[in-house]
Design an enzyme around this catalytic site. Structure first.
Site, mmCIF file in Angstrom:
data_model
loop_
_atom_site.group_PDB
_atom_site.id
_atom_site.type_symbol
_atom_site.label_atom_id
_atom_site.label_comp_id
_atom_site.label_asym_id
_atom_site.label_seq_id
_atom_site.Cartn_x
_atom_site.Cartn_y
_atom_site.Cartn_z
ATOM 1 N N LYS A 93 0.816 -1.219 0.000
ATOM 2 C CA LYS A 93 0.000 0.000 0.000
ATOM 3 C C LYS A 93 0.851 1.272 0.000
ATOM 4 O O LYS A 93 0.529 2.257 -0.648
ATOM 5 C CB LYS A 93 -0.902 -0.047 1.240
ATOM 6 C CG LYS A 93 -1.938 1.019 1.364
ATOM 7 C CD LYS A 93 -2.835 0.644 2.539
ATOM 8 C CE LYS A 93 -3.801 1.713 2.911
ATOM 9 N NZ LYS A 93 -4.687 1.306 4.014
ATOM 10 N N GLN A 102 7.496 -4.664 19.060
ATOM 11 C CA GLN A 102 8.676 -4.486 19.898
ATOM 12 C C GLN A 102 9.020 -5.730 20.701
ATOM 13 O O GLN A 102 10.163 -6.157 20.767
ATOM 14 C CB GLN A 102 8.444 -3.334 20.886
ATOM 15 C CG GLN A 102 8.204 -1.996 20.250
ATOM 16 C CD GLN A 102 7.771 -0.983 21.306
ATOM 17 O OE1 GLN A 102 7.786 -1.253 22.494
ATOM 18 N NE2 GLN A 102 7.358 0.173 20.856
ATOM 19 N N GLY A 141 8.568 -9.137 20.846
ATOM 20 C CA GLY A 141 9.305 -10.280 20.340
ATOM 21 C C GLY A 141 8.406 -11.316 19.716
ATOM 22 O O GLY A 141 7.284 -11.039 19.303
ATOM 23 N N GLU A 177 6.741 -12.667 29.269
ATOM 24 C CA GLU A 177 5.705 -11.668 29.026
ATOM 25 C C GLU A 177 4.406 -12.134 29.670
ATOM 26 O O GLU A 177 4.272 -13.295 30.077
ATOM 27 C CB GLU A 177 5.528 -11.408 27.521
ATOM 28 C CG GLU A 177 6.711 -10.684 26.914
ATOM 29 C CD GLU A 177 6.423 -10.119 25.538
ATOM 30 O OE1 GLU A 177 5.288 -10.298 25.038
ATOM 31 O OE2 GLU A 177 7.317 -9.497 24.956
ATOM 32 N N HIS A 179 -4.065 -2.574 23.980
ATOM 33 C CA HIS A 179 -2.797 -2.698 24.696
ATOM 34 C C HIS A 179 -2.811 -1.736 25.881
ATOM 35 O O HIS A 179 -3.184 -0.579 25.735
ATOM 36 C CB HIS A 179 -1.620 -2.377 23.769
ATOM 37 C CG HIS A 179 -0.315 -2.884 24.285
ATOM 38 N ND1 HIS A 179 0.349 -2.271 25.334
ATOM 39 C CD2 HIS A 179 0.445 -3.940 23.926
ATOM 40 C CE1 HIS A 179 1.458 -2.943 25.581
ATOM 41 N NE2 HIS A 179 1.548 -3.960 24.739
ATOM 42 N N ARG A 215 -3.624 -8.909 28.972
ATOM 43 C CA ARG A 215 -3.726 -7.528 28.490
ATOM 44 C C ARG A 215 -5.098 -6.899 28.700
ATOM 45 O O ARG A 215 -5.201 -5.738 29.074
ATOM 46 C CB ARG A 215 -3.389 -7.485 26.990
ATOM 47 C CG ARG A 215 -1.920 -7.616 26.700
ATOM 48 C CD ARG A 215 -1.647 -7.601 25.214
ATOM 49 N NE ARG A 215 -0.211 -7.618 24.980
ATOM 50 C CZ ARG A 215 0.326 -7.658 23.770
ATOM 51 N NH1 ARG A 215 -0.441 -7.709 22.703
ATOM 52 N NH2 ARG A 215 1.634 -7.663 23.622
ATOM 53 N N HIS A 272 -4.925 -2.138 19.721
ATOM 54 C CA HIS A 272 -3.629 -2.689 19.317
ATOM 55 C C HIS A 272 -3.730 -3.832 18.314
ATOM 56 O O HIS A 272 -3.044 -3.814 17.297
ATOM 57 C CB HIS A 272 -2.888 -3.159 20.571
ATOM 58 C CG HIS A 272 -1.530 -3.722 20.316
ATOM 59 N ND1 HIS A 272 -0.554 -3.016 19.652
ATOM 60 C CD2 HIS A 272 -0.981 -4.931 20.641
ATOM 61 C CE1 HIS A 272 0.546 -3.764 19.574
ATOM 62 N NE2 HIS A 272 0.304 -4.922 20.155
ATOM 63 N N ARG A 307 -5.484 -12.408 22.358
ATOM 64 C CA ARG A 307 -4.195 -12.935 21.906
ATOM 65 C C ARG A 307 -3.161 -12.983 23.025
ATOM 66 O O ARG A 307 -2.986 -12.012 23.754
ATOM 67 C CB ARG A 307 -3.663 -12.055 20.764
ATOM 68 C CG ARG A 307 -2.267 -12.426 20.290
ATOM 69 C CD ARG A 307 -1.841 -11.558 19.137
ATOM 70 N NE ARG A 307 -1.669 -10.169 19.512
ATOM 71 C CZ ARG A 307 -0.524 -9.628 19.917
ATOM 72 N NH1 ARG A 307 0.558 -10.377 20.035
ATOM 73 N NH2 ARG A 307 -0.443 -8.347 20.213
#
Length: 559
Positions: A39, A51, A53, A117, A233, A279, A342, A377
């Site tokens: 695009k 960011q 990973g 995480e 997020h 999250r 996010h 997710r």
């Protein structure tokens, strides 16, 4: 790098140039001619912004079974076990492929470095400082530009899918490129257009994330799924004038604290895992905490003091640099943050081979609904999903086009829709704020229904515009040369607004349809999770229906 002459026919078209699109183009058999539609310039998609990973169970202390369990748990009952099994079992091969290509993941001595995480039971997230997405995408772009069978077509905007009237198969797309509208034929089309975060006023997504793939597929009759599930997020940089730059989950994983304006760590008031809760929980905790404070501040803060200074410098150089650009010294003061849209868990329904409900049409990455993310997710599974499902396309079998098509007929047109653009631009600007207020972190029937009325009115009015009618009634296989300097930008603005209105409508209707709270979908009027809603939301055209989760009969094969 742009080829001067755009072919009118390819074996396979890949629409999108993030990690999913680039890796798919590289995995496709090299004897096939591949057109890569991007695009804007390469590197403008969400993958470059990733960011934290990429997750993979490759450490001796970890197993695919544990990765499977963490993913299923985070997905709040809506993950498709077969897809998750496929994801976690193929993760090590994806990492091996990236290493062989030269992606420089961080190391601790000779070993690959792993970080923990949120909602992961083991440190399994590989990273390259705090620019993992960029490191992967840069490597993939370098590889793509070396492949003689891949032609990059840039900048080119996909306007519609080209569906064969007699067979129903997808046989190509129409694109807006170099002042022309062209129809490009292909035996298979792979949509890898990313998410739709620009439908919300507060988002970490780049400007190109306007839900194009989902909108194109839905208008062509494809089945889409779970569009109400949007991940917010918890920690996006929140300072007047600054973009909503994502402050990675990994910062909290390394030990940073969430504090309010009084310096209090409040996250444990909402969940026993505090800052490292899933999250959606952390986002709602921030949202609720801000609402309870009078006068209401616009942000909370991420305090990096618990992390050793040298560790911050090593792990988060990009975050430190961006904060400095906006006058924030993260070594001396906490970073102001608030939730932002996010990641879109929903998308075009696909199987593990990335096939959609339309023959000849495939979807990968954020634009697809593979079933691996469920209602929420798991952190760092998105880059992994891009690679694992793109790699499966190496098995794609099509008949290569051996005989060139006759050149399509061409016309020249002087078009200008300046008189309609003020209204279209106004809608494009007002839509994200309406969506943030009505379908953001907390939703209710009244707000959703009011927004549906407004969005429906805008969609009807936009459909009646001359420029929209022009877009929706293009003549297949007719190349149009636009002589007006403004026409291409006007068509792109209209097409993006059309896509945003369509995905806004789909998100709102799906959110109103699901009368429960689950994962990224939270209803203040239905705050509980209901067992009756442990089903997917399927949408085809104007039809909404429920679809059950397909359970795996035997899990012991995951080791």
């Amino acid at each position: 790098m742009v080829s001067p002459k755009i072919l009118s026919q390819f074996d396979i078209l890949v629409v999108g140039s993030g990690a999913a699109g680039l890796y798919a183009a590289l995995c496709l058999p090299t004897h096939l001619q591949v057109g890569l539609i991007t695009k804007d310039a390469l590197k403008t998609g969400s993958s470059s912004w990733a960011q934290g990973g990429i997750a993979a169970a490759i450490d001796p202390s970890d197993t695919p079974e544990l990765h499977f369990e963490d993913t299923i748990k985070a997905g709040a009952g809506l993950c498709e076990p077969e897809a998750v099994k496929f994801l976690v079992e193929n993760a090590p091969a994806a990492i091996k492929s990236l290493l062989e290509m030269g992606v420089a993941f961080d190391r601790q001595g000779e070993k690959l470095a792993m970080t923990l995480e949120a909602a992961h039971s083991r440190p399994r997230v590989l990273h390259s400082a705090d620019t993992t997405g960029r490191a992967i995408v840069d490597t993939l772009i370098e590889q793509v530009l070396q492949r003689p069978n891949i032609q990059v077509i840039s900048p080119a905007f996909a306007l519609s899918l080209w569906i064969n009237d007699s067979t129903g198969h997808c046989q190509g797309i129409s694109v807006l490129c170099q002042g022309q509208i062209r129809w490009i034929k292909a035996s298979a089309v792979i949509l890898a257009t990313g998410g739709g975060g620009q439908v919300f006023s507060q988002t970490t997504n780049p400007l190109v994330s306007t839900g194009d793939g989902v909108a194109l597929a839905w208008r062509a009759g494809a089945i889409v799924r779970d569009l109400e599930f949007f991940q917010f997020h918890p920690t996006a940089l929140t300072k007047p004038g600054a973009p909503r730059f994502l402050i990675s989950e990994a910062v909290r994983g390394e030990g940073a604290h969430l504090v309010d304006s009084q310096g209090q760590r409040f996250a444990f008031n909402y969940h026993s895992d505090g800052e490292l809760a899933p999250r959606d929980v952390v986002s709602r905790a921030i949202f609720s905490h801000l609402q309870q404070t009078v006068p209401e501040p616009y942000c909370v803060y991420l305090d990096l003091h618990p992390i050793p200074t040298e560790q911050i410098r090593h792990r988060f150089p990009n975050i430190i640099q961006v904060c400095q650009q906006w006058g924030i010294d993260a070594f001396k003061e906490p970073i102001p943050v608030a939730p932002a849209a996010h990641y879109w868990m929903g998308g075009i329904v696909t199987d593990v081979h990335s096939e959609t409900s339309i023959e000849g049409l495939y979807a990968i990455g954020e634009t697809a609904s593979t079933g691996v993310h469920g209602a929420n997710r798991l952190a760092s599974n998105s880059l992994l999903e891009c690679l694992v499902f793109a790699a499966e396309l190496s098995r794609l079998e099509i008949e290569p086009n051996l005989t060139p098509e006759a050149s399509p007929s061409a016309i020249t047109e002087q078009r200008d829709w300046e008189g309609e653009m003020e209204w279209i631009t106004s809608v494009r600007q007002n839509l994200p704020q309406l969506m943030w207020q009505s379908a953001g972190i907390c939703r209710s029937q009244a707000a959703l229904e009011a927004a549906i009325v407004q969005i429906s009115a805008w969609r009807c009015e936009l459909a009646a515009k001359e420029v929209t009618q022009y877009l929706l009634n293009l003549t297949p296989n007719l190349t149009v040369q636009l002589t007006s300097a403004n026409a291409q930008q006007q068509l792109r603005t209209c097409a993006e607004t059309l896509n945003l209105l369509d995905i806004a409508y789909l998100i709102l209707k799906s959110a109103a349809w699901r009368t429960e709270s689950r994962g990224g979908h939270y209803r203040s009027d239905y705050p509980q999770t209901s067992p009756n809603w442990q089903v997917h939301t399927l949408v085809q055209g104007e039809s909404w229906s429920k679809s059950p989760i397909i359970q795996l009969a035997q899990m012991s094969s995951i080791t």
